[in-house]
Design a protein around this motif. Structure first.
Motif, short mmCIF file in Angstrom:
data_model
loop_
_atom_site.label_atom_id
_atom_site.label_comp_id
_atom_site.label_asym_id
_atom_site.label_seq_id
_atom_site.Cartn_x
_atom_site.Cartn_y
_atom_site.Cartn_z
N LEU A 151 0.82 -1.20 0.00
CA LEU A 151 0.00 0.00 0.00
C LEU A 151 0.86 1.26 0.00
N LYS A 152 1.99 1.20 0.68
CA LYS A 152 2.89 2.36 0.75
C LYS A 152 3.32 2.80 -0.64
N GLN A 153 3.47 1.84 -1.54
CA GLN A 153 3.91 2.14 -2.90
C GLN A 153 2.78 2.71 -3.75
N LYS A 154 1.56 2.29 -3.45
CA LYS A 154 0.41 2.76 -4.23
C LYS A 154 -0.25 4.00 -3.64
N ALA A 155 0.00 4.25 -2.36
CA ALA A 155 -0.68 5.35 -1.66
C ALA A 155 -0.50 6.70 -2.34
N PRO A 156 0.72 7.05 -2.83
CA PRO A 156 0.84 8.35 -3.51
C PRO A 156 -0.07 8.48 -4.72
N TRP A 157 -0.26 7.38 -5.44
CA TRP A 157 -1.16 7.41 -6.59
C TRP A 157 -2.61 7.63 -6.13
N TYR A 158 -2.98 6.96 -5.05
CA TYR A 158 -4.34 7.13 -4.53
C TYR A 158 -4.57 8.57 -4.06
N LEU A 159 -3.55 9.14 -3.43
CA LEU A 159 -3.65 10.53 -2.98
C LEU A 159 -3.80 11.46 -4.17
N LEU A 160 -3.01 11.21 -5.21
CA LEU A 160 -3.07 12.03 -6.42
C LEU A 160 -4.43 11.90 -7.10
N CYS A 161 -4.92 10.68 -7.18
CA CYS A 161 -6.23 10.43 -7.77
C CYS A 161 -7.32 11.18 -7.00
N SER A 162 -7.26 11.11 -5.68
CA SER A 162 -8.25 11.79 -4.85
C SER A 162 -8.20 13.30 -5.04
N MET A 163 -7.00 13.82 -5.24
CA MET A 163 -6.84 15.26 -5.44
C MET A 163 -7.57 15.71 -6.71
N TYR A 164 -7.39 14.98 -7.80
CA TYR A 164 -8.06 15.36 -9.04
C TYR A 164 -9.58 15.23 -8.91
N PHE A 165 -10.03 14.16 -8.27
CA PHE A 165 -11.47 14.00 -8.06
C PHE A 165 -12.02 15.17 -7.24
N TYR A 166 -11.31 15.54 -6.18
CA TYR A 166 -11.82 16.59 -5.30
C TYR A 166 -11.85 17.94 -6.01
N ILE A 167 -10.79 18.26 -6.74
CA ILE A 167 -10.75 19.56 -7.43
C ILE A 167 -11.90 19.65 -8.43
N GLY A 168 -12.15 18.57 -9.16
CA GLY A 168 -13.26 18.57 -10.11
C GLY A 168 -14.60 18.70 -9.41
N PHE A 169 -14.76 17.99 -8.29
CA PHE A 169 -16.01 18.06 -7.54
C PHE A 169 -16.21 19.46 -6.96
N ASP A 170 -15.13 20.04 -6.45
CA ASP A 170 -15.21 21.39 -5.90
C ASP A 170 -15.59 22.40 -6.97
N ASP A 171 -14.99 22.26 -8.15
CA ASP A 171 -15.34 23.14 -9.26
C ASP A 171 -16.83 23.06 -9.57
N CYS A 172 -17.36 21.85 -9.53
CA CYS A 172 -18.73 21.62 -9.95
C CYS A 172 -19.75 22.16 -8.95
N VAL A 173 -19.52 21.93 -7.66
CA VAL A 173 -20.52 22.32 -6.66
C VAL A 173 -20.12 23.59 -5.91
N GLY A 174 -18.91 24.11 -6.16
CA GLY A 174 -18.52 25.40 -5.59
C GLY A 174 -18.26 25.37 -4.10
N ILE A 175 -17.56 24.34 -3.62
CA ILE A 175 -17.26 24.27 -2.19
C ILE A 175 -16.46 25.49 -1.75
N HIS A 176 -15.47 25.88 -2.55
CA HIS A 176 -14.61 27.00 -2.15
C HIS A 176 -15.38 28.31 -2.08
N GLU A 177 -16.49 28.41 -2.81
CA GLU A 177 -17.28 29.64 -2.75
C GLU A 177 -17.86 29.86 -1.36
N ASN A 178 -18.08 28.78 -0.62
CA ASN A 178 -18.63 28.91 0.73
C ASN A 178 -17.65 29.63 1.66
N PHE A 179 -16.35 29.48 1.39
CA PHE A 179 -15.37 30.18 2.22
C PHE A 179 -15.50 31.69 2.05
#
Length: 296
Positions: A151-179
């Protein structure tokens, strides 16, 4: 049709029904928004953002509960990003779409559908889908580490994958606009705080930390493949440029003139979209290199 192998048939069926309904809702909103088709319950305040976000979440969940569905689509995506001319068609299509969105932004900036700054138009929808695709390609890259990799070897990829998913989701629903809303409510008179777009105070440090980690990860994981490293670092620099342009927009660029504001918004959004395309290109290069290494 993908068979369920070790999944949950009832949950999978529920997700399929939800996806079908959601696609129907999106179609009705699109027809009303784009062509003015009269639909009883659809009003101008209804946008595609929330249904699109719900669709992507449902597709992701279906991939979790239906391994056959997941493997089928990941294999299809892998085939496209590995092989020519499909890969070239994909990258060329993305760049063409980005160019068209930029053209429409300057041609019809008052139309919310083409407004790259409103986060309720086609530009946001495109970026959300693009980042979801990049996240899936990164997920495919994680598999190149091997089925027995720790898992230690794959974890950076999972983190990177999650980052792209989150940025796209944030763009779509405007989470950062709440700040912005929260900060204006709790600190309305803090002029220094409101000098930039308020969400940057919350996201900026996190984004810079992520950027530093990505530089470390790219250099460590792809050491020796300088073309690939250069591509990914250039893509990352475009995204850092987005933060810089966001930082100077509110009180430096916007007050100059409306035309200047529109121009730099176009540049900023272009950086974001082209950067995502370069990330996709870079990770596809990694997959090709891994495939060639195995075939030697």
């Amino acid at each position: 049709m993908a068979e369920i192998q070790g999944g949950n048939p009832k949950v999978d069926l529920g997700l399929k029904i939800f996806i079908g309904i959601d696609l129907g809702v999106m179609l009705m909103i699109f027809l009303h928004s784009q062509f003015g088709l009269s639909i009883p319950w659809v009003t101008p305040r209804h946008k595609l953002n929330n249904p699109l976000a719900a669709l992507l979440v449902a597709l992701f969940l279906r991939g979790l509960v239906n391994p056959g569905y997941r493997e089928t689509w990941l294999a299809r995506i892998r085939t496209v990003v590995l092989n020519s001319p499909q890969r070239l068609y994909l990258l060329g299509g993305l760049l063409a779409a980005e160019g068209f969105l930029e053209f429409m932004w300057f041609r019809a900036p008052e139309d919310f559908r083409w407004n790259l700054n409103a986060e309720q138009g086609y530009g946001t929808h495109f970026s959300t889908l693009q980042l979801f695709l990049v996240g899936l390609v990164v997920l495919i890259c994680s598999r190149e580490e091997g089925p027995d990799a720790p898992l230690k070897q794959k974890a950076p990829w999972y983190l990177l994958c999650s980052m792209y998913f989150y940025i796209g989701f944030d763009d779509c629903v405007g989470i950062h606009e709440n700040f912005i809303i929260w900060s204006q409510k709790f600190a309305p008179n803090a002029k220094a705080f409101h000098f930039v777009h308020e969400w940057l105070w919350f996201y900026g440090p996190f984004a810079l930390a992520v950027a530093a980690y990505l530089v470390y990860f790219f250099l460590k994981r792809f050491m020796g493949n300088w073309k690939l490293i250069g591509t990914l670092l250039f893509a990352l620099s475009l995204w850092v440029g987005v933060l810089v342009l966001e930082g100077v927009a509110k009180n430096i660029v916007d007050p100059v003139s409306l035309d200047a504001s529109r121009f730099w918004i176009g540049v900023e959004e272009g950086f974001e979209m082209v950067g995502a395309t370069l990330f996709l290109f870079g990770f596809s290069q990694h997959l090709i290199a891994s495939k060639n290494k195995i075939n030697r």
